[in-house]
Design an enzyme around this catalytic site. Structure first.
Site, PDB file in Angstrom:
ATOM      1  N   LYS A  10       0.969  -1.230   0.015  1.00  0.00           N
ATOM      2  CA  LYS A  10       0.143   0.031  -0.026  1.00  0.00           C
ATOM      3  C   LYS A  10       0.900   1.237  -0.023  1.00  0.00           C
ATOM      4  CE  LYS A  10      -3.900  -2.330   2.309  1.00  0.00           C
ATOM      5  NZ  LYS A  10      -4.444  -2.708   3.500  1.00  0.00           N
ATOM      6  N   GLY A  52       5.020  -4.400  -9.657  1.00  0.00           N
ATOM      7  CA  GLY A  52       4.557  -3.121  -8.985  1.00  0.00           C
ATOM      8  C   GLY A  52       5.707  -2.237  -8.402  1.00  0.00           C
ATOM      9  N   ASP A  87       4.057 -15.379  -8.231  1.00  0.00           N
ATOM     10  CA  ASP A  87       3.427 -15.320  -9.510  1.00  0.00           C
ATOM     11  C   ASP A  87       4.369 -15.782 -10.713  1.00  0.00           C
ATOM     12  OD1 ASP A  87       1.600 -14.584  -7.764  1.00  0.00           O
ATOM     13  OD2 ASP A  87       1.481 -12.588  -8.569  1.00  0.00           O
ATOM     14  N   GLU A 103      -6.490 -18.600  -9.247  1.00  0.00           N
ATOM     15  CA  GLU A 103      -7.470 -17.661  -8.591  1.00  0.00           C
ATOM     16  C   GLU A 103      -7.912 -16.436  -9.733  1.00  0.00           C
ATOM     17  OE1 GLU A 103      -5.378 -15.288  -5.732  1.00  0.00           O
ATOM     18  OE2 GLU A 103      -3.676 -14.331  -7.047  1.00  0.00           O
ATOM     19  N   ARG A 160     -15.194 -31.223  -2.916  1.00  0.00           N
ATOM     20  CA  ARG A 160     -14.598 -30.262  -1.931  1.00  0.00           C
ATOM     21  C   ARG A 160     -13.681 -29.302  -2.476  1.00  0.00           C
ATOM     22  NH1 ARG A 160     -18.445 -32.610   0.450  1.00  0.00           N
ATOM     23  NH2 ARG A 160     -18.241 -33.802   2.433  1.00  0.00           N
TER      24      ARG A 160
HETATM   25  O1  F6P Z   1       1.460 -11.126  -5.952  1.00  0.00           O
HETATM   26  C1  F6P Z   1       1.784 -12.196  -4.983  1.00  0.00           C
HETATM   27  C2  F6P Z   1       0.294 -12.653  -4.424  1.00  0.00           C
HETATM   28  O2  F6P Z   1       0.373 -13.619  -3.662  1.00  0.00           O
HETATM   29  C3  F6P Z   1      -0.663 -12.826  -5.529  1.00  0.00           C
HETATM   30  O3  F6P Z   1      -0.501 -14.119  -5.961  1.00  0.00           O
HETATM   31  C4  F6P Z   1      -1.911 -12.641  -4.880  1.00  0.00           C
HETATM   32  O4  F6P Z   1      -3.194 -12.502  -5.781  1.00  0.00           O
HETATM   33  C5  F6P Z   1      -1.760 -11.446  -4.179  1.00  0.00           C
HETATM   34  O5  F6P Z   1      -0.363 -11.457  -4.195  1.00  0.00           O
HETATM   35  C6  F6P Z   1      -2.364 -11.418  -2.738  1.00  0.00           C
HETATM   36  O6  F6P Z   1      -2.314 -10.366  -2.230  1.00  0.00           O
HETATM   37  P1  F6P Z   1      -2.419  -9.990  -0.667  1.00  0.00           P
HETATM   38  O7  F6P Z   1      -1.344 -10.545   0.257  1.00  0.00           O
HETATM   39  O8  F6P Z   1      -2.573  -8.375  -0.548  1.00  0.00           O
HETATM   40  O9  F6P Z   1      -3.853 -10.503  -0.420  1.00  0.00           O
END
Ligand code: F6P
Length: 372
Positions: A80, A122, A145, A240, A284
């Protein structure tokens, strides 16, 4: 770019964005050779947040000794603290403001000759903007990632894949015992590397990734056909960021304080519910979440992180600023940060792991791939 006359004297180091295993190994890999070469190392706390707020402390050998296998980061991190997207409470409301100048001022006030920024895309975007303002920066690519095009692998990815693989091994035995379909949701944001590599290592029968939207019918067909062949269980590894054809990303929450406000999550549950309701097979789901980011780095990540750290401090001492270390084949090299952030690395049709998975009968639920 700020000129450094003579030898470098003092460098800053920070870890930005989400943590991952191997960050401490990089900090150690940078700091030990730096101190041996007579440099001072200043550790900035909580990523760029600390650079804007002026939080940090000098690092000594004792600080980086014994941290190779330690997960997390001794410096703290934050996703952040983007100086150019700084959330500030103004008149009771959160407003996004630019604090780039403040970051630069602290860098100067600390007497830094260079900033080593360890982070994902980032962090590299921010580092690039700071470099344009005159800061000397060197980047080190981390992220579970593995979605940075400029490096063959980011550190942290192997550790996350290990967690997925181990979880799938555990789900395998219980799935087989109860004749169930087990769905596992893994991280990775908009890239499918964790699902692909983790799913492959853990023997998933179906892998769903963002790069190839899946067809519900193809998923049902796969689990039913396995059942008909006498395999009364299936393992489904879902990224995800995966979406069904014509569907949308499943978003868990939004937080405008973050550079990317989207928090993904929930597709695993949806996939499990759909499979159960449409096939009648008991299903599950498990969400691996931050277990993929925590804990000790794998040996591969410890070695890669150390090599990245050592290479980064070498670049800094040679005053090769504006560059990011990168793995190219088996060698550590460097690339221009600007280039490094130009493209996200995604799983492609001809990615060898994907092709190998298809060859052994793994389904990606994607008509585009099944036609191959
Ligand atoms: O970029 C790394 C990561 O773990 C992603 O795979 C995931 O979407 C994100 O960060 C989760 O972020 P946070 O810890 O802020 O929930």
């Amino acid at each position: 770019m700020a000129q450094v006359k003579g030898k470098l004297k003092r460098i800053g180091i920070l870890t930005g964005g989400g943590d991952c295993p191997g960050l401490n190994a990089v900090i150690r890999g940078v700091t030990k050779p730096a101190l041996d070469n007579g440099l001072q190392v200043f550790g900035i706390n909580d990523g760029f947040e600390g650079l804007v707020e002026g939080k940090g402390q000098q690092l000594y050998n004792k600080d980086v000794s014994g941290i190779l296998s330690l997960g997390g980061t001794i410096l703290g991190s934050s996703n952040k603290g983007d100086p150019f997207h700084w959330p500030e409470e103004i008149e009771g409301k959160i407003k996004i403001v630019d604090r780039g100048e403040k970051a630069l001022k602290n860098y100067e006030a600390w007497g830094l000759d260079c900033l080593i920024a360890i982070g994902g895309d980032g962090t590299m975007h921010i580092a690039n903007k700071l470099a344009k303002m005159g800061m000397n920066v060197v980047g080190v690519p981390k992220t579970i990632d593995n979605d940075l095009e400029a490096t063959d692998q980011t550190f942290g990815h192997d550790s996350a894949v290990y967690v997925v693989s181990e979880a799938l091994d555990r789900l395998h035995t219980t799935a087989s015992a109860h004749h169930r379909v087990m769905v596992i949701e893994v991280m990775g944001r908009y890239a499918g590397w964790i699902a692909l590599n983790g799913g492959m290592a853990g023997g998933a029968d179906i892998i769903l990734i963002p790069e190839f939207p899946f067809k519900w019918e193809a998923v049902y067909e796969k689990v039913i056909s396995r059942n008909m062949l006498g395999k009364r269980f299936s393992l489904v590894c879902v990224s995800e960021g995966a979406t069904a054809e014509g569907g949308e990303l499943v978003i868990k929450a939004k937080d405008k304080k973050r550079t990317d406000p989207i928090q993904l999550g929930g597709i695993g549950e949806i996939v499990a519910k759909m499979i159960e309701s449409q096939t009648g097979l008991e299903t599950r789901y498990t969400v691996l979440g931050h277990t993929q980011r925590g804990g000790s780095p794998t040996p591969y990540d410890r070695i890669l992180s150390t090599k990245f750290g050592v290479y980064a401090i070498d670049l800094a001492m040679k005053k090769k600023f504006g560059r990011m270390v990168a793995l190219k084949g088996n060698e550590i090299k460097s690339v221009n940060i600007e280039e490094a952030i130009a493209k996200q690395k995604c799983v492609l049709k001809d990615t060898q792991t994907l092709q190998s998975a298809l060859a052994i009968g793994v389904s990606f639920g994607s008509p585009e791939l099944e036609l191959e």
